[in-house]
Design a protein around this motif. Structure first.
Motif, PDB file in Angstrom:
ATOM      1  N   GLU A 110      10.049  33.481   7.912  1.00 53.96           N
ATOM      2  CA  GLU A 110       9.443  33.609   6.589  1.00 53.96           C
ATOM      3  C   GLU A 110      10.092  32.563   5.691  1.00 53.96           C
ATOM      4  O   GLU A 110      11.308  32.438   5.661  1.00 53.96           O
ATOM      5  CB  GLU A 110       9.685  35.004   6.029  1.00 53.96           C
ATOM      6  N   PHE A 111       9.283  31.811   4.951  1.00 58.22           N
ATOM      7  CA  PHE A 111       9.866  30.789   4.084  1.00 58.22           C
ATOM      8  C   PHE A 111       9.229  30.728   2.703  1.00 58.22           C
ATOM      9  O   PHE A 111       9.618  29.917   1.876  1.00 58.22           O
ATOM     10  CB  PHE A 111       9.807  29.407   4.755  1.00 58.22           C
ATOM     11  N   LEU A 112       8.284  31.630   2.428  1.00 57.95           N
ATOM     12  CA  LEU A 112       7.613  31.585   1.135  1.00 57.95           C
ATOM     13  C   LEU A 112       7.111  32.959   0.741  1.00 57.95           C
ATOM     14  O   LEU A 112       6.518  33.661   1.560  1.00 57.95           O
ATOM     15  CB  LEU A 112       6.417  30.615   1.220  1.00 57.95           C
ATOM     16  N   ARG A 113       7.368  33.318  -0.512  1.00 58.51           N
ATOM     17  CA  ARG A 113       6.737  34.481  -1.143  1.00 58.51           C
ATOM     18  C   ARG A 113       6.201  34.004  -2.472  1.00 58.51           C
ATOM     19  O   ARG A 113       6.907  33.332  -3.220  1.00 58.51           O
ATOM     20  CB  ARG A 113       7.729  35.619  -1.359  1.00 58.51           C
ATOM     21  N   MET A 114       4.945  34.343  -2.748  1.00 59.40           N
ATOM     22  CA  MET A 114       4.361  33.890  -4.003  1.00 59.40           C
ATOM     23  C   MET A 114       3.287  34.857  -4.487  1.00 59.40           C
ATOM     24  O   MET A 114       2.748  35.640  -3.709  1.00 59.40           O
ATOM     25  CB  MET A 114       3.772  32.481  -3.851  1.00 59.40           C
ATOM     26  N   ASP A 115       3.027  34.806  -5.783  1.00 59.13           N
ATOM     27  CA  ASP A 115       1.910  35.516  -6.389  1.00 59.13           C
ATOM     28  C   ASP A 115       0.757  34.528  -6.497  1.00 59.13           C
ATOM     29  O   ASP A 115       0.967  33.362  -6.835  1.00 59.13           O
ATOM     30  CB  ASP A 115       2.269  36.036  -7.782  1.00 59.13           C
ATOM     31  N   LEU A 116      -0.440  34.992  -6.227  1.00 58.30           N
ATOM     32  CA  LEU A 116      -1.611  34.131  -6.291  1.00 58.30           C
ATOM     33  C   LEU A 116      -2.420  34.485  -7.547  1.00 58.30           C
ATOM     34  O   LEU A 116      -2.832  35.622  -7.704  1.00 58.30           O
ATOM     35  CB  LEU A 116      -2.472  34.300  -5.038  1.00 58.30           C
ATOM     36  N   SER A 117      -2.608  33.535  -8.411  1.00 55.95           N
ATOM     37  CA  SER A 117      -3.410  33.709  -9.630  1.00 55.95           C
ATOM     38  C   SER A 117      -2.977  34.955 -10.408  1.00 55.95           C
ATOM     39  O   SER A 117      -3.779  35.851 -10.691  1.00 55.95           O
ATOM     40  CB  SER A 117      -4.900  33.781  -9.267  1.00 55.95           C
ATOM     41  N   ASN A 118      -1.704  34.993 -10.804  1.00 57.58           N
ATOM     42  CA  ASN A 118      -1.123  36.205 -11.375  1.00 57.58           C
ATOM     43  C   ASN A 118      -1.608  36.572 -12.771  1.00 57.58           C
ATOM     44  O   ASN A 118      -1.196  37.594 -13.309  1.00 57.58           O
ATOM     45  CB  ASN A 118       0.407  36.152 -11.330  1.00 57.58           C
ATOM     46  N   ALA A 119      -2.493  35.804 -13.374  1.00 51.55           N
ATOM     47  CA  ALA A 119      -3.061  36.175 -14.665  1.00 51.55           C
ATOM     48  C   ALA A 119      -4.224  37.150 -14.517  1.00 51.55           C
ATOM     49  O   ALA A 119      -4.525  37.895 -15.447  1.00 51.55           O
ATOM     50  CB  ALA A 119      -3.532  34.935 -15.427  1.00 51.55           C
ATOM     51  N   ILE A 120      -4.874  37.155 -13.331  1.00 53.27           N
ATOM     52  CA  ILE A 120      -6.032  38.034 -13.160  1.00 53.27           C
ATOM     53  C   ILE A 120      -5.962  38.930 -11.929  1.00 53.27           C
ATOM     54  O   ILE A 120      -6.794  39.804 -11.758  1.00 53.27           O
ATOM     55  CB  ILE A 120      -7.346  37.227 -13.108  1.00 53.27           C
ATOM     56  N   THR A 121      -4.964  38.716 -11.062  1.00 53.13           N
ATOM     57  CA  THR A 121      -4.889  39.505  -9.834  1.00 53.13           C
ATOM     58  C   THR A 121      -3.445  39.852  -9.502  1.00 53.13           C
ATOM     59  O   THR A 121      -2.516  39.160  -9.921  1.00 53.13           O
ATOM     60  CB  THR A 121      -5.542  38.750  -8.655  1.00 53.13           C
ATOM     61  N   ASP A 122      -3.270  40.920  -8.735  1.00 53.88           N
ATOM     62  CA  ASP A 122      -1.926  41.308  -8.278  1.00 53.88           C
ATOM     63  C   ASP A 122      -1.662  40.841  -6.853  1.00 53.88           C
ATOM     64  O   ASP A 122      -0.703  41.270  -6.218  1.00 53.88           O
ATOM     65  CB  ASP A 122      -1.733  42.825  -8.390  1.00 53.88           C
ATOM     66  N   GLU A 123      -2.487  39.920  -6.329  1.00 47.71           N
ATOM     67  CA  GLU A 123      -2.364  39.486  -4.940  1.00 47.71           C
ATOM     68  C   GLU A 123      -1.038  38.777  -4.679  1.00 47.71           C
ATOM     69  O   GLU A 123      -0.636  37.886  -5.424  1.00 47.71           O
ATOM     70  CB  GLU A 123      -3.511  38.561  -4.552  1.00 47.71           C
ATOM     71  N   GLN A 124      -0.377  39.196  -3.609  1.00 44.16           N
ATOM     72  CA  GLN A 124       0.887  38.625  -3.177  1.00 44.16           C
ATOM     73  C   GLN A 124       0.682  37.920  -1.831  1.00 44.16           C
ATOM     74  O   GLN A 124      -0.181  38.317  -1.056  1.00 44.16           O
ATOM     75  CB  GLN A 124       1.941  39.708  -3.000  1.00 44.16           C
ATOM     76  N   ALA A 125       1.499  36.908  -1.580  1.00 42.05           N
ATOM     77  CA  ALA A 125       1.364  36.144  -0.344  1.00 42.05           C
ATOM     78  C   ALA A 125       2.735  35.898   0.282  1.00 42.05           C
ATOM     79  O   ALA A 125       3.724  35.715  -0.429  1.00 42.05           O
ATOM     80  CB  ALA A 125       0.686  34.808  -0.628  1.00 42.05           C
ATOM     81  N   ILE A 126       2.763  35.903   1.607  1.00 40.40           N
ATOM     82  CA  ILE A 126       3.968  35.563   2.367  1.00 40.40           C
ATOM     83  C   ILE A 126       3.583  34.468   3.358  1.00 40.40           C
ATOM     84  O   ILE A 126       2.582  34.589   4.071  1.00 40.40           O
ATOM     85  CB  ILE A 126       4.541  36.774   3.120  1.00 40.40           C
ATOM     86  N   GLY A 127       4.372  33.392   3.365  1.00 36.45           N
ATOM     87  CA  GLY A 127       4.137  32.285   4.281  1.00 36.45           C
ATOM     88  C   GLY A 127       5.198  32.228   5.363  1.00 36.45           C
ATOM     89  O   GLY A 127       6.374  32.484   5.103  1.00 36.45           O
ATOM     90  N   TYR A 128       4.772  31.884   6.568  1.00 36.67           N
ATOM     91  CA  TYR A 128       5.662  31.805   7.726  1.00 36.67           C
ATOM     92  C   TYR A 128       5.567  30.432   8.373  1.00 36.67           C
ATOM     93  O   TYR A 128       4.484  29.858   8.474  1.00 36.67           O
ATOM     94  CB  TYR A 128       5.266  32.839   8.786  1.00 36.67           C
ATOM     95  N   LEU A 129       6.685  29.947   8.848  1.00 40.58           N
ATOM     96  CA  LEU A 129       6.723  28.836   9.788  1.00 40.58           C
ATOM     97  C   LEU A 129       6.660  29.444  11.182  1.00 40.58           C
ATOM     98  O   LEU A 129       7.297  30.478  11.436  1.00 40.58           O
ATOM     99  CB  LEU A 129       8.017  28.045   9.645  1.00 40.58           C
ATOM    100  N   ALA A 130       5.911  28.820  12.064  1.00 39.69           N
ATOM    101  CA  ALA A 130       5.810  29.303  13.447  1.00 39.69           C
ATOM    102  C   ALA A 130       5.962  28.113  14.379  1.00 39.69           C
ATOM    103  O   ALA A 130       5.360  27.063  14.158  1.00 39.69           O
ATOM    104  CB  ALA A 130       4.468  29.990  13.664  1.00 39.69           C
TER     105      ALA A 130
END
Length: 195
Positions: A110-130
């Motif tokens: 795991e190398f990334l955690r981020m909020d996506l468009s946090n002004a209108i949504t509560d969507e969260q994202a996790i990015g992985y290197l594989a």
């Protein structure tokens, strides 16, 4: 809700559910903003977690997934990504990688955690290197018509920088991995493919 340093926060007066389906729920709120002004705020609540994968093979190649994106009606090149479970984000990422590319990875980070468009949504994202990849057959969902492109990871970073890749999650994963490689914060076997 998190408060500002000075203690001011949004106040919710009333909440109404406007819409709900298996992927999203839309809520509308009568609010008082941090400056004391009354207002209306709509929020898209996402039922799942966004997971994204930056696969890198021993030769420094990665896989891009091409698909038509409905909301804005255009064709998009992206890293493998999709919806996942909050309870098992890496398992969700493993499933997405297999579905979209046919790849199985022996190593994950795991190398990334981020909020996506946090002004209108509560969507969260996790990015992985594989990495330590084994190729197989892709298994896309019935609604997906995907095209795969295998490119050097350096070229994918250049595509993110030039705007050829416009997907925010893919751009962020590529640029963060590149920055981490340049700072010596990735496993050496991966870092060499970015620099």
């Amino acid at each position: 809700m998190k408060e500002r340093q000075d203690g001011a926060a949004w106040q919710v007066v009333e909440t109404r559910e406007i819409y709900d389906n298996p992927w999203i729920r839309i809520t509308e709120h009568d609010v008082v903003d941090p400056n004391g002004n009354p207002g209306l705020y709509g929020v898209v609540r996402v039922h799942g977690l966004a997971v994204g994968i930056l696969p890198v093979d021993d030769g420094g190649m990665t896989w891009l997934v091409g698909q038509q994106r409905f909301p804005r009606g255009y064709y998009s090149w992206e890293l493998p990504e999709g919806g996942g479970s909050f309870d098992d984000p890496q398992g969700s990422a493993e499933r997405e990688l297999l579905e979209e590319t046919g790849l199985k990875a022996g190593a994950w980070q795991e190398f990334l955690r981020m909020d996506l468009s946090n002004a209108i949504t509560d969507e969260q994202a996790i990015g992985y290197l594989a990495w330590d990849l084994k190729e197989g057959a892709a298994q896309p969902e019935a609604c997906e018509r995907l095209e795969l492109r295998r490119v050097p990871v350096r070229d994918a970073v250049a595509m993110a920088l030039s705007g050829e890749i416009v997907d925010a999650f893919s751009q962020t994963m590529l640029l963060k991995a590149d920055a981490l490689a340049r700072r010596g914060a990735l496993p050496a076997g991966l870092a060499q493919h970015f620099i």
